[in-house]
Design a protein around this motif. Structure first.
Motif, mmCIF file in Angstrom:
data_model
loop_
_atom_site.group_PDB
_atom_site.id
_atom_site.type_symbol
_atom_site.label_atom_id
_atom_site.label_comp_id
_atom_site.label_asym_id
_atom_site.label_seq_id
_atom_site.Cartn_x
_atom_site.Cartn_y
_atom_site.Cartn_z
ATOM 1 N N ILE A 33 5.593 -31.347 -15.596
ATOM 2 C CA ILE A 33 4.301 -30.789 -16.011
ATOM 3 C C ILE A 33 4.235 -30.643 -17.525
ATOM 4 C CG2 ILE A 33 2.794 -28.744 -15.892
ATOM 5 C CD1 ILE A 33 3.741 -28.452 -12.931
ATOM 6 N N SER A 34 5.316 -30.207 -18.140
ATOM 7 C CA SER A 34 5.344 -30.113 -19.611
ATOM 8 C C SER A 34 5.075 -31.470 -20.244
ATOM 9 C CB SER A 34 6.688 -29.568 -20.090
ATOM 10 O OG SER A 34 6.834 -28.225 -19.691
ATOM 11 N N GLY A 35 5.683 -32.509 -19.687
ATOM 12 C CA GLY A 35 5.429 -33.867 -20.178
ATOM 13 C C GLY A 35 3.984 -34.284 -19.984
ATOM 14 N N CYS A 36 3.414 -33.908 -18.866
ATOM 15 C CA CYS A 36 2.000 -34.208 -18.594
ATOM 16 C C CYS A 36 1.101 -33.511 -19.611
ATOM 17 C CB CYS A 36 1.613 -33.762 -17.191
ATOM 18 S SG CYS A 36 2.395 -34.691 -15.867
ATOM 19 N N LEU A 37 1.390 -32.256 -19.894
ATOM 20 C CA LEU A 37 0.572 -31.501 -20.851
ATOM 21 C C LEU A 37 0.713 -32.060 -22.267
ATOM 22 C CD1 LEU A 37 1.135 -27.912 -19.432
ATOM 23 C CD2 LEU A 37 -0.927 -29.327 -19.250
ATOM 24 N N LYS A 38 1.890 -32.527 -22.608
ATOM 25 C CA LYS A 38 2.100 -33.174 -23.909
ATOM 26 C C LYS A 38 1.272 -34.462 -23.982
ATOM 27 C CE LYS A 38 5.816 -34.670 -27.026
ATOM 28 N NZ LYS A 38 5.497 -36.018 -27.392
ATOM 29 N N GLY A 39 1.314 -35.268 -22.920
ATOM 30 C CA GLY A 39 0.524 -36.496 -22.870
ATOM 31 C C GLY A 39 -0.960 -36.222 -22.980
ATOM 32 N N TYR A 40 -1.403 -35.145 -22.339
ATOM 33 C CA TYR A 40 -2.814 -34.764 -22.400
ATOM 34 C C TYR A 40 -3.184 -34.320 -23.816
ATOM 35 C CZ TYR A 40 -7.175 -32.306 -21.399
ATOM 36 O OH TYR A 40 -8.485 -31.880 -21.405
ATOM 37 N N SER A 41 -2.334 -33.508 -24.438
ATOM 38 C CA SER A 41 -2.640 -33.010 -25.787
ATOM 39 C C SER A 41 -2.657 -34.145 -26.811
ATOM 40 C CB SER A 41 -1.660 -31.914 -26.205
ATOM 41 O OG SER A 41 -0.386 -32.462 -26.483
ATOM 42 N N GLU A 42 -1.886 -35.202 -26.529
ATOM 43 C CA GLU A 42 -1.852 -36.365 -27.429
ATOM 44 C C GLU A 42 -2.882 -37.424 -27.037
ATOM 45 O OE1 GLU A 42 2.238 -37.589 -27.128
ATOM 46 O OE2 GLU A 42 2.937 -35.949 -28.419
ATOM 47 N N ASN A 43 -3.680 -37.123 -26.002
ATOM 48 C CA ASN A 43 -4.736 -38.017 -25.526
ATOM 49 C C ASN A 43 -4.175 -39.354 -25.024
ATOM 50 O OD1 ASN A 43 -7.415 -38.186 -24.866
ATOM 51 N ND2 ASN A 43 -8.033 -39.026 -26.836
ATOM 52 N N LYS A 44 -2.971 -39.304 -24.429
ATOM 53 C CA LYS A 44 -2.323 -40.513 -23.923
ATOM 54 C C LYS A 44 -2.319 -40.584 -22.398
ATOM 55 C CE LYS A 44 0.837 -40.982 -27.838
ATOM 56 N NZ LYS A 44 2.249 -40.952 -28.252
ATOM 57 N N SER A 45 -2.621 -39.470 -21.747
ATOM 58 C CA SER A 45 -2.620 -39.429 -20.284
ATOM 59 C C SER A 45 -3.447 -38.227 -19.825
ATOM 60 C CB SER A 45 -1.191 -39.330 -19.743
ATOM 61 O OG SER A 45 -0.574 -38.132 -20.153
ATOM 62 N N LEU A 46 -3.717 -38.194 -18.529
ATOM 63 C CA LEU A 46 -4.428 -37.071 -17.921
ATOM 64 C C LEU A 46 -3.912 -36.925 -16.505
ATOM 65 C CD1 LEU A 46 -6.687 -34.927 -17.617
ATOM 66 C CD2 LEU A 46 -8.235 -36.800 -17.033
ATOM 67 N N THR A 47 -3.144 -35.872 -16.253
ATOM 68 C CA THR A 47 -2.605 -35.622 -14.915
ATOM 69 C C THR A 47 -3.254 -34.369 -14.351
ATOM 70 O OG1 THR A 47 -0.505 -36.621 -15.566
ATOM 71 C CG2 THR A 47 -0.504 -35.294 -13.551
ATOM 72 N N THR A 48 -3.780 -34.511 -13.148
ATOM 73 C CA THR A 48 -4.454 -33.396 -12.500
ATOM 74 C C THR A 48 -3.800 -33.096 -11.155
ATOM 75 O OG1 THR A 48 -6.046 -34.741 -11.239
ATOM 76 C CG2 THR A 48 -6.662 -34.143 -13.504
ATOM 77 N N VAL A 49 -4.025 -31.884 -10.672
ATOM 78 C CA VAL A 49 -3.734 -31.588 -9.276
ATOM 79 C C VAL A 49 -5.016 -31.851 -8.506
ATOM 80 C CG1 VAL A 49 -1.841 -29.958 -9.610
ATOM 81 C CG2 VAL A 49 -4.188 -29.103 -9.599
ATOM 82 N N ILE A 50 -4.846 -32.326 -7.281
ATOM 83 C CA ILE A 50 -5.981 -32.554 -6.390
ATOM 84 C C ILE A 50 -6.175 -31.277 -5.591
ATOM 85 C CG2 ILE A 50 -6.864 -33.933 -4.469
ATOM 86 C CD1 ILE A 50 -4.762 -36.101 -5.369
ATOM 87 N N LEU A 51 -7.367 -30.717 -5.688
ATOM 88 C CA LEU A 51 -7.693 -29.516 -4.916
ATOM 89 C C LEU A 51 -8.587 -29.917 -3.747
ATOM 90 C CD1 LEU A 51 -8.533 -27.094 -7.867
ATOM 91 C CD2 LEU A 51 -6.402 -27.215 -6.554
ATOM 92 N N TYR A 52 -8.107 -29.653 -2.544
ATOM 93 C CA TYR A 52 -8.861 -29.915 -1.316
ATOM 94 C C TYR A 52 -9.150 -28.562 -0.685
ATOM 95 C CZ TYR A 52 -9.956 -31.778 3.335
ATOM 96 O OH TYR A 52 -10.578 -32.097 4.534
ATOM 97 N N ASP A 53 -10.417 -28.187 -0.651
ATOM 98 C CA ASP A 53 -10.817 -26.842 -0.212
ATOM 99 C C ASP A 53 -10.040 -25.769 -0.965
ATOM 100 O OD1 ASP A 53 -12.779 -27.736 1.559
ATOM 101 O OD2 ASP A 53 -11.392 -27.828 3.249
ATOM 102 N N GLY A 54 -9.837 -26.001 -2.274
ATOM 103 C CA GLY A 54 -9.186 -25.044 -3.145
ATOM 104 C C GLY A 54 -7.670 -25.062 -3.113
ATOM 105 N N GLU A 55 -7.081 -25.893 -2.261
ATOM 106 C CA GLU A 55 -5.624 -25.941 -2.115
ATOM 107 C C GLU A 55 -5.078 -27.204 -2.777
ATOM 108 O OE1 GLU A 55 -2.357 -26.370 1.518
ATOM 109 O OE2 GLU A 55 -4.452 -25.998 2.003
#
Length: 182
Positions: free
Chosen positions: A54-76
């Motif tokens: 997750i830290s790597g994902c957030l770094k990629g997002y802050s550098e505009n190189k990636s976007l990783t999300t969690v999928i929420l299905y009915d909030g889960e």
């Protein structure tokens, strides 16, 4: 924070460190199922491994190189999806995803991949979106095919999967093609 509502059941939320326990739990619950096609299961054995991811994902997002999300299905949280790579000079994005075994067969990932593709072209103004899947991974390949992505070819022995190489099929969608089929 990034939140993208897909429909009444589904939305995508930027992955955060406080999601680590649930993402790790889902990984453990579906470990055998996910291991067939994902190479990182054996190196994800503790919650700390998920936090590092997750830290790597957030770094990629802050550098505009990636976007990783969690999928929420009915909030889960039921899996993750996003752009493993964003290449701004070529205006391309590569979608990656995994879904908990318990939530397979509900059309979730097809809707998620459609929403990500829509977001790529309408919001990010990308020109091309790719989905890559192991040649034998018919479920993942089916998502790209249902959405009208073009099979652009095979990359031979593209990935080492525990004890063998697998070929990848590359699927592509261009912005003008997506707009024509919408």
């Amino acid at each position: 924070m990034f939140i993208y509502k897909i429909d009444d059941e589904l939305s995508l939320k930027l992955i955060e460190l406080n999601d680590a326990a649930k993402v790790f739990e889902l990984t453990n619950q579906s470990r055998g199922y996910l291991r067939e096609w994902l190479p990182w299961l054996d190196s994800t054995t503790m919650i700390e491994d998920t936090k590092n991811f997750i830290s790597g994902c957030l770094k990629g997002y802050s550098e505009n190189k990636s976007l990783t999300t969690v999928i929420l299905y009915d909030g889960e949280i039921v899996g993750t999806a996003g752009f493993n790579q964003l290449n701004w000079s070529n205006k391309t994005g590569q979608i990656g995803y995994w879904l908990s075994e318990d939530f397979q067969g509900k059309g979730i990932m097809t809707r998620v991949a459609k929403a990500l593709t829509d977001y790529a072209f309408k919001e990010l103004k990308l020109n091309k979106v790719e989905i890559r899947a192991a040649a034998e991974n018919n479920k993942s390949r089916g998502i790209a095919e249902r959405l009208g992505f073009m099979n652009e070819g095979c990359i031979r022995q593209a990935e080492w999967l525990y004890d063998h190489f697998v070929d990848h099929i590359v699927y592509g969608m261009l912005a003008n093609e997506w707009n024509q089929q919408e």
